[in-house]
Design an enzyme around this catalytic site. Structure first.
Site, PDB file in Angstrom:
ATOM      1  N   LYS A 157      37.970  25.724  34.701  1.00 17.28           N
ATOM      2  CA  LYS A 157      38.300  24.714  35.725  1.00 17.28           C
ATOM      3  C   LYS A 157      39.677  24.117  35.449  1.00 17.28           C
ATOM      4  CE  LYS A 157      36.072  25.393  38.265  1.00 17.28           C
ATOM      5  NZ  LYS A 157      34.865  26.186  38.327  1.00 17.28           N
ATOM      6  N   LYS A 169      39.685  31.970  47.441  1.00 13.58           N
ATOM      7  CA  LYS A 169      38.275  31.632  47.247  1.00 13.58           C
ATOM      8  C   LYS A 169      37.430  32.865  46.942  1.00 13.58           C
ATOM      9  CE  LYS A 169      34.709  28.954  47.120  1.00 13.58           C
ATOM     10  NZ  LYS A 169      34.523  28.209  45.867  1.00 13.58           N
ATOM     11  N   ASN A 214      42.127  42.524  56.197  1.00 16.41           N
ATOM     12  CA  ASN A 214      41.815  41.943  54.886  1.00 16.41           C
ATOM     13  C   ASN A 214      41.287  43.071  54.025  1.00 16.41           C
ATOM     14  OD1 ASN A 214      40.942  40.449  52.721  1.00 16.41           O
ATOM     15  ND2 ASN A 214      39.110  39.688  53.753  1.00 16.41           N
ATOM     16  N   GLY A 215      41.817  43.216  52.808  1.00 16.30           N
ATOM     17  CA  GLY A 215      41.377  44.295  51.923  1.00 16.30           C
ATOM     18  C   GLY A 215      42.584  45.043  51.378  1.00 16.30           C
ATOM     19  N   TRP A 232      46.907  36.422  51.419  1.00 14.65           N
ATOM     20  CA  TRP A 232      47.006  36.352  49.953  1.00 14.65           C
ATOM     21  C   TRP A 232      47.631  37.686  49.555  1.00 14.65           C
ATOM     22  CZ3 TRP A 232      45.138  38.987  45.640  1.00 14.65           C
ATOM     23  CH2 TRP A 232      45.200  38.293  44.425  1.00 14.65           C
ATOM     24  N   GLU A 271      42.470  26.564  36.139  1.00 18.10           N
ATOM     25  CA  GLU A 271      42.521  26.942  37.541  1.00 18.10           C
ATOM     26  C   GLU A 271      43.199  25.902  38.422  1.00 18.10           C
ATOM     27  OE1 GLU A 271      38.509  27.266  39.013  1.00 18.10           O
ATOM     28  OE2 GLU A 271      39.073  28.756  40.494  1.00 18.10           O
ATOM     29  N   GLU A 331      33.261  27.206  31.018  1.00 18.50           N
ATOM     30  CA  GLU A 331      33.427  26.835  32.421  1.00 18.50           C
ATOM     31  C   GLU A 331      34.436  25.687  32.567  1.00 18.50           C
ATOM     32  OE1 GLU A 331      33.036  27.952  35.191  1.00 18.50           O
ATOM     33  OE2 GLU A 331      32.980  26.269  36.572  1.00 18.50           O
ATOM     34  N   HIS A 390      37.456  30.843  12.123  1.00 14.32           N
ATOM     35  CA  HIS A 390      37.731  32.274  11.949  1.00 14.32           C
ATOM     36  C   HIS A 390      39.056  32.642  12.600  1.00 14.32           C
ATOM     37  CE1 HIS A 390      33.836  32.946  10.120  1.00 14.32           C
ATOM     38  NE2 HIS A 390      33.323  32.146  11.052  1.00 14.32           N
ATOM     39  N   ARG A 443      41.279  31.047  51.506  1.00 12.57           N
ATOM     40  CA  ARG A 443      41.184  32.463  51.152  1.00 12.57           C
ATOM     41  C   ARG A 443      42.547  33.066  50.845  1.00 12.57           C
ATOM     42  NH1 ARG A 443      36.309  34.785  52.586  1.00 12.57           N
ATOM     43  NH2 ARG A 443      37.319  36.793  52.446  1.00 12.57           N
ATOM     44  N   CYS A 486      42.610  36.844  51.708  1.00 15.79           N
ATOM     45  CA  CYS A 486      43.090  36.798  53.089  1.00 15.79           C
ATOM     46  C   CYS A 486      41.949  36.336  54.001  1.00 15.79           C
ATOM     47  CB  CYS A 486      43.591  38.129  53.617  1.00 15.79           C
ATOM     48  SG  CYS A 486      44.895  38.865  52.650  1.00 15.79           S
TER      49      CYS A 486
HETATM   50  O1  M6R Z   1      32.138  34.287  45.135  1.00 17.11           O
HETATM   51  P1  M6R Z   1      31.905  34.584  43.698  1.00 17.11           P
HETATM   52  O2  M6R Z   1      30.888  33.696  43.080  1.00 17.11           O
HETATM   53  O3  M6R Z   1      31.549  36.034  43.454  1.00 17.11           O
HETATM   54  O4  M6R Z   1      33.278  34.321  42.975  1.00 17.11           O
HETATM   55  C1  M6R Z   1      33.438  34.630  41.614  1.00 17.11           C
HETATM   56  C2  M6R Z   1      34.717  34.024  41.063  1.00 17.11           C
HETATM   57  O5  M6R Z   1      35.830  34.539  41.738  1.00 17.11           O
HETATM   58  C3  M6R Z   1      34.729  32.499  41.181  1.00 17.11           C
HETATM   59  O6  M6R Z   1      33.616  31.928  40.562  1.00 17.11           O
HETATM   60  C4  M6R Z   1      36.015  31.929  40.535  1.00 17.11           C
HETATM   61  O7  M6R Z   1      35.996  32.136  39.167  1.00 17.11           O
HETATM   62  C5  M6R Z   1      36.124  30.443  40.884  1.00 17.11           C
HETATM   63  N1  M6R Z   1      37.335  30.200  41.607  1.00 17.11           N
HETATM   64  C6  M6R Z   1      36.149  29.564  39.697  1.00 17.11           C
HETATM   65  O8  M6R Z   1      36.184  28.220  40.062  1.00 17.11           O
END
Ligand code: M6R
Length: 613
Positions: A492, A608, A100-101, A74, A495, A488, A511, A27, A2
């Site tokens: 990506k 984010k 927010n929270g 969110w 995501e 990673e 395995h 966000r 949020c």
């Molecule tokens: O702000 P942060 O680095 O703590 O965020 C951690 C993860 O939420 C963040 O890296 C998330 O995995 C990304 N959206 C990946 O691209």
């Protein structure tokens, strides 16, 4: 998650609020709304869907109020709908709140309020807040100027969980109250006006002067001043912090999407992160740490704790620290670490990586480590973020604001900063030869140019994306540092492209997972460690035999004609190769997402910064 925005000044609040929300949309983006103080009371306008829908709401242009609060959501409690959107009003419609929270005890509080005659119109946890404020306001018989502040304070004392809250009221036409606990909130100070935001980039175009609120601190904002209070409403002083990021660094700057812009910003982000840390012919410089040999020798274990992409950067940090400093390093997912009673004492160093510095699980893991006596070190991209205020020490990546939900430049900057940290430790501990460290430093300084080169694979990657964007499953393989890159790259792809993918340590394939390999499936491998070339090639051979189509990202000479596609990245010390080998794979996810017509910067269900557990 949020995003919240607030404005108090002499201009019409609503356009400022909506433009701030548009910048904060990464966000959360399932509903949005604004509330302003108008001549005849509070006005609330909100709806399900994206922020831009607010422009179509009837009457939005007629709002005249110069004080307002706004929210992009969110969803946690209650599906995306108009009723569940913020701002929320109390039953008397005289207090408006955005939050927010998560309020963990909201159902108890709701039960209490219902017994006291209050009705609820949404399924949110937030709606208890304006009603509690109203409850305490009406109970308070002392009608002085602090009556609403006391009502907000009593409310906060009842709340369990995390919150950043903004309150406006018909009874307070020239003020706004904000408070935070475990959720981000900053106050921007302009000339005769103030801005509130969940994060700095959203209001950078209005001001560079910020107040950072700590947990359980209240701020009462007027047009020309901000007063701060602790939880017991004792006045406290705060200094303005000047933020150097430029407003244009938070714009798309001619790129189609933030993600593409941020991928291309990696050379600059790395240059800025190295900054003055590598002075010629001198030891690596971390004056923000000043660790002694005695202190580092006392450290017998390091934990690196983070979430998502930041955790993947931590995996590369582990390899660098273990190799150069000979200290055992464990990398942990913050949400696991905090619940499994990790073995920590005063000889443990815990490093927490968070781009935003606001990730709830990472902050909780940090607090746990501190309570067990560890030395804590935050690695963040946001100066003054919560994590940096909690940690004993903080060091920063200087990647500039990262707006796209998918992390790119923050990730590579984190790897670089951790490599610098490993060099810094190794120089103090004298655990690696000066010649080896000198070479590594030279390679670090050459990285930005090599990233420029790696970005040249863009066209070929775009072509490759056209061939595979309709796939349902993709596999990533690698060994050592390349396994970290595989993890990673797979994250990506999931995501932003919504393609199911798995990353495996190449040697682990037989395995179990090799059972999934069938004719036509795409397997993407990374080969940058000279010691592991042959081993990885053998594993790729195993999937080719079973009909897989192969893409290999490499900086090594590979036998020709073995693979369907090879993308070459510049050669570099293996500790740094994840910074280069991820570049074509970031581009691949990006172009697949574009090919599928998806919203690259705002992938579904994601936000984010994950400020809830
Ligand atoms: O702000 P942060 O680095 O703590 O965020 C951690 C993860 O939420 C963040 O890296 C998330 O995995 C990304 N959206 C990946 O691209």
């Amino acid at each position: 998650m949020c995003g919240i925005i607030g404005y108090i000044g002499s201009k019409k609040a609503s356009p400022i609020l909506i433009s701030g929300l548009l910048r904060l949309e990464y966000r959360g983006y399932d509903s949005a709304g604004i509330a302003t103080v108008e001549k005849n009371g509070l006005s609330v306008m909100k709806d399900k869907g994206r922020v831009k829908n607010l422009y179509n709401l009837e009457g939005i242009d007629d709002l005249e109020g110069t004080i307002g609060i706004a929210h992009t959501r969110w969803a946690t409690h209650g599906k995306p709908s108009k009723e569940n959107s913020h701002p929320h009003l109390d039953n008397s419609k005289n207090f408006a709140v955005v939050h927010n929270g998560i309020i963990e005890n909201y159902s108890d509080l709701k039960g209490f309020l219902e017994k006291n005659g209050y009705t609820f119109y949404s399924q949110t946890d937030t709606e208890v807040i304006p009603n509690l404020i109203h409850y305490y306001y009406t109970k308070d018989k002392n009608n002085d100027k602090d009556r609403i502040l006391r009502a907000v304070q009593h409310t906060c004392k009842d709340l369990k969980g995390s919150y950043a809250i903004q309150v406006i009221s018909k009874y307070m036409p020239d003020n706004m109250i904000v408070v935070r606990k475990d959720s981000p909130l900053v106050i921007g100070k302009g000339d005769g006006e103030c801005y509130i935001s969940s994060d700095i980039p959203a209001i950078l175009s209005f001001t560079r002067d910020f107040y950072l609120l700590n947990d359980n601190e209240f701020a009462v904002l007027s047009r020309d001043k901000v007063e701060f209070y602790d939880i017991d409403l004792n006045k406290i002083n705060k200094n303005v912090k000047n933020i150097e990021w430029s407003a244009s660094s938070a714009d798309k700057n001619g790129f189609e999407d933030y993600m593409l812009k941020e991928i291309h910003e990696q050379p600059t982000a790395i240059r800025e992160t190295i900054g003055s840390r590598l002075p010629e012919n001198e030891p690596c410089n971390f004056d923000d740490l000043n660790f002694t040999k005695e202190f580092l020798t006392s450290i017998n274990k390091i934990y690196i704790v983070a979430c998502g992409t930041a955790m993947h950067a931590g995996l590369s940090g582990k390899i660098a620290i273990e190799k150069l400093c000979k200290i055992p390093v464990t990398v942990d997912i913050a949400s696991e670490f905090r619940y499994r009673d990790p073995i920590i004492d005063k000889n443990t160093l815990c490093i927490f990586i968070s781009q935003s510095g606001e990730t709830a699980d990472t902050i909780a893991a940090l607090k746990l480590s501190k309570s067990k006596g560890a030395t804590t070190l935050a690695v963040s991209n946001v100066i003054g973020s919560s994590i940096t205020r909690e940690a004993d020490y903080s060091i920063y990546t200087h990647a500039g604001p990262e707006i796209a939900v998918a992390s790119t430049k923050a990730y590579t900057s984190q790897i670089v900063l951790l490599s610098l940290l490993a060099i810094y430790f190794a120089e103090i501990l004298e655990t690696t030869s000066v010649f080896e460290l000198k070479d590594l430093k030279k390679e670090l300084l050459e990285l930005p140019n090599k990233i420029e080169n790696a970005l040249k694979s863009s066209k070929r990657i775009q072509e490759f994306a056209k061939n595979i964007y309709q796939e349902k499953d993709v596999f990533f393989l690698g060994r050592g540092v390349d396994y970290n890159t595989a993890l990673e790259a797979s994250l990506k792809l999931k995501e932003i492209s919504y393609i199911h993918s798995e990353a495996y340590a190449a040697g682990e394939l037989k395995h179990g997972p090799i059972a999934l390999i069938e004719n036509g499936i795409t397997v993407i491998s990374i080969i940058t460690d000279p010691k592991l070339v042959e081993k990885t090639i053998s594993n790729i051979q195993e999937v080719i035999t079973r009909g897989a189509k192969t893409l290999v990202i490499t900086n090594q000479e590979l036998p020709a004609n073995n693979f369907d596609t090879i993308i070459t990245v510049p050669d570099v010390n293996v500790l740094l190769s994840p910074v280069l080998s991820i570049i074509p794979l970031q581009l691949l996810s990006y172009y697949i997402s574009k090919e599928k017509g998806l919203d690259v910067d705002k992938p579904r269900n994601l936000a984010k910064s994950v400020t809830v557990e």
